[in-house]
Design an enzyme around this catalytic site. Structure first.
Site, PDB file in Angstrom:
ATOM      1  N   ASP A   1       0.862  -1.190   0.000  1.00  0.00           N
ATOM      2  CA  ASP A   1       0.000   0.000   0.000  1.00  0.00           C
ATOM      3  C   ASP A   1       0.898   1.240   0.000  1.00  0.00           C
ATOM      4  O   ASP A   1       2.118   1.138  -0.173  1.00  0.00           O
ATOM      5  CB  ASP A   1      -0.998  -0.030   1.171  1.00  0.00           C
ATOM      6  CG  ASP A   1      -0.348   0.162   2.534  1.00  0.00           C
ATOM      7  OD1 ASP A   1       0.903   0.275   2.604  1.00  0.00           O
ATOM      8  OD2 ASP A   1      -1.079   0.199   3.541  1.00  0.00           O
ATOM      9  N   HIS A   2       0.300   2.410   0.172  1.00  0.00           N
ATOM     10  CA  HIS A   2       1.070   3.664   0.109  1.00  0.00           C
ATOM     11  C   HIS A   2       2.137   3.741   1.198  1.00  0.00           C
ATOM     12  O   HIS A   2       3.193   4.325   0.981  1.00  0.00           O
ATOM     13  CB  HIS A   2       0.123   4.868   0.212  1.00  0.00           C
ATOM     14  CG  HIS A   2      -0.761   4.845   1.411  1.00  0.00           C
ATOM     15  ND1 HIS A   2      -1.738   3.889   1.599  1.00  0.00           N
ATOM     16  CD2 HIS A   2      -0.808   5.645   2.516  1.00  0.00           C
ATOM     17  CE1 HIS A   2      -2.363   4.119   2.746  1.00  0.00           C
ATOM     18  NE2 HIS A   2      -1.808   5.163   3.323  1.00  0.00           N
TER      19      HIS A   2
ATOM     20  N   CYS B   1       2.804  -3.498   4.040  1.00  0.00           N
ATOM     21  CA  CYS B   1       1.961  -2.352   4.427  1.00  0.00           C
ATOM     22  C   CYS B   1       2.642  -1.742   5.650  1.00  0.00           C
ATOM     23  O   CYS B   1       3.840  -1.960   5.852  1.00  0.00           O
ATOM     24  CB  CYS B   1       0.507  -2.756   4.671  1.00  0.00           C
ATOM     25  SG  CYS B   1       0.209  -3.892   6.042  1.00  0.00           S
ATOM     26  N   GLY B   2       1.932  -0.982   6.446  1.00  0.00           N
ATOM     27  CA  GLY B   2       2.579  -0.332   7.585  1.00  0.00           C
ATOM     28  C   GLY B   2       3.117  -1.323   8.591  1.00  0.00           C
ATOM     29  O   GLY B   2       4.248  -1.227   9.068  1.00  0.00           O
ATOM     30  N   THR B   3       2.288  -2.324   8.921  1.00  0.00           N
ATOM     31  CA  THR B   3       2.685  -3.350   9.896  1.00  0.00           C
ATOM     32  C   THR B   3       2.890  -4.728   9.267  1.00  0.00           C
ATOM     33  O   THR B   3       3.448  -5.622   9.904  1.00  0.00           O
ATOM     34  CB  THR B   3       1.584  -3.522  10.956  1.00  0.00           C
ATOM     35  OG1 THR B   3       0.359  -3.860  10.259  1.00  0.00           O
ATOM     36  CG2 THR B   3       1.366  -2.246  11.753  1.00  0.00           C
ATOM     37  N   GLY B   4       2.364  -4.918   8.062  1.00  0.00           N
ATOM     38  CA  GLY B   4       2.325  -6.247   7.434  1.00  0.00           C
ATOM     39  C   GLY B   4       1.096  -7.035   7.851  1.00  0.00           C
ATOM     40  O   GLY B   4       0.838  -8.121   7.331  1.00  0.00           O
TER      41      GLY B   4
ATOM     42  N   GLY C   1      -2.494  -6.098   8.057  1.00  0.00           N
ATOM     43  CA  GLY C   1      -3.706  -6.056   7.228  1.00  0.00           C
ATOM     44  C   GLY C   1      -3.512  -6.760   5.900  1.00  0.00           C
ATOM     45  O   GLY C   1      -4.393  -7.503   5.421  1.00  0.00           O
TER      46      GLY C   1
ATOM     47  N   HIS D   1       8.957 -25.248   7.440  1.00  0.00           N
ATOM     48  CA  HIS D   1       7.942 -26.046   8.149  1.00  0.00           C
ATOM     49  C   HIS D   1       6.518 -25.805   7.644  1.00  0.00           C
ATOM     50  O   HIS D   1       5.702 -26.716   7.694  1.00  0.00           O
ATOM     51  CB  HIS D   1       7.971 -25.737   9.661  1.00  0.00           C
ATOM     52  CG  HIS D   1       9.193 -26.283  10.331  1.00  0.00           C
ATOM     53  ND1 HIS D   1       9.321 -26.329  11.701  1.00  0.00           N
ATOM     54  CD2 HIS D   1      10.350 -26.803   9.829  1.00  0.00           C
ATOM     55  CE1 HIS D   1      10.502 -26.859  12.021  1.00  0.00           C
ATOM     56  NE2 HIS D   1      11.154 -27.149  10.903  1.00  0.00           N
ATOM     57  N   ASN D   2       6.220 -24.582   7.239  1.00  0.00           N
ATOM     58  CA  ASN D   2       4.828 -24.231   6.898  1.00  0.00           C
ATOM     59  C   ASN D   2       4.610 -24.032   5.406  1.00  0.00           C
ATOM     60  O   ASN D   2       3.478 -23.785   4.984  1.00  0.00           O
ATOM     61  CB  ASN D   2       4.405 -22.957   7.642  1.00  0.00           C
ATOM     62  CG  ASN D   2       4.806 -22.964   9.100  1.00  0.00           C
ATOM     63  OD1 ASN D   2       5.687 -22.213   9.517  1.00  0.00           O
ATOM     64  ND2 ASN D   2       4.212 -23.839   9.884  1.00  0.00           N
TER      65      ASN D   2
ATOM     66  N   HIS E   1       6.051 -32.239   8.188  1.00  0.00           N
ATOM     67  CA  HIS E   1       5.474 -30.908   7.968  1.00  0.00           C
ATOM     68  C   HIS E   1       4.451 -30.945   6.840  1.00  0.00           C
ATOM     69  O   HIS E   1       3.483 -30.184   6.853  1.00  0.00           O
ATOM     70  CB  HIS E   1       6.581 -29.903   7.657  1.00  0.00           C
ATOM     71  CG  HIS E   1       7.616 -29.832   8.737  1.00  0.00           C
ATOM     72  ND1 HIS E   1       7.308 -29.445  10.020  1.00  0.00           N
ATOM     73  CD2 HIS E   1       8.931 -30.151   8.731  1.00  0.00           C
ATOM     74  CE1 HIS E   1       8.404 -29.506  10.768  1.00  0.00           C
ATOM     75  NE2 HIS E   1       9.397 -29.940  10.008  1.00  0.00           N
TER      76      HIS E   1
HETATM   77  C1  RB5 Z   1      -2.339   2.347   6.745  1.00  0.00           C
HETATM   78  O1  RB5 Z   1      -2.419   3.483   7.567  1.00  0.00           O
HETATM   79  C2  RB5 Z   1      -2.093   1.112   7.596  1.00  0.00           C
HETATM   80  O2  RB5 Z   1      -3.243   0.821   8.337  1.00  0.00           O
HETATM   81  C3  RB5 Z   1      -1.686  -0.065   6.738  1.00  0.00           C
HETATM   82  O3  RB5 Z   1      -0.524   0.264   6.044  1.00  0.00           O
HETATM   83  C4  RB5 Z   1      -1.387  -1.352   7.473  1.00  0.00           C
HETATM   84  O4  RB5 Z   1      -0.469  -1.160   8.490  1.00  0.00           O
HETATM   85  C5  RB5 Z   1      -2.551  -2.147   7.906  1.00  0.00           C
HETATM   86  O5  RB5 Z   1      -2.448  -3.254   8.473  1.00  0.00           O
END
Ligand code: RB5
Length: 153
Positions: free
Chosen positions: A9-10, A66-69, A71, A99-100, A134
């Site tokens: 994403d962005h 994404c920001g955290t990976g 979502g 393993h997975n 596995h």
């Molecule tokens: C976007 O703000 C953020 O929510 C997205 O990049 C991601 O971290 C979602 O899991």
């Protein structure tokens, strides 16, 4: 893995561009499923595009940022046949392959820096599924997935 689909994403855009340069230097073929700028967008689109390419067998695997990976990996895991891992260290990246038999790697651009991200990618791409006991467990995951699928009448 020799050919992968890539999506972000962005929030992941700048890190994606840097990882693409890294993958090109390693001779990995990449299908870039976007996004292609820092303009605000929604991660499920790109997770879906990458997951579809993996399930269709167009590529050996997929990488998502994404920001955290979180979502973007949750979305990918909604596709039957996808086993996506989100990780921020190399041990899980390697073991998730061994393993997975993960076929999608996700990480967060707000969690890992460029050098660690490159190490995670390298570990994940080079590790191979060990099969054996596995394989039985991965097959059990597929069975559960099939049981949860709505039956058509
Ligand atoms: C976007 O703000 C953020 O929510 C997205 O990049 C991601 O971290 C979602 O899991």
């Amino acid at each position: 893995m020799k050919k992968i689909a890539f999506g972000c994403d962005h929030v992941g855009f700048i890190l994606k561009e840097e990882i693409l340069t890294h993958l090109a230097a390693k001779g990995i073929e990449v299908i870039d499923k976007g996004t292609w700028s820092g303009e605000r967008t929604d991660y499920p689109r790109y997770a879906s595009a990458v997951a579809e390419a993996v399930v269709a067998g167009e590529v050996d695997g997929g990488i998502l940022i994404c920001g955290t990976g979180v979502g973007i990996s949750i979305t990918a895991n909604k596709f039957p046949g996808i086993r996506a891992v989100v990780c921020s260290e190399t041990y899980s990246a390697q073991l998730s392959r061994q393993h997975n038999n993960t076929n999608v790697l996700a990480f967060g651009s707000r969690v890992v820096g460029l050098e660690l991200a490159k190490m995670i990618v390298d570990c994940w791409l080079s590790a191979e599924f060990e099969g054996g006991r596995h394989q039985t467990r991965v097959a059990a995951i597929a069975d559960i997935e099939a049981q949860q699928r709505p039956q058509s009448s």
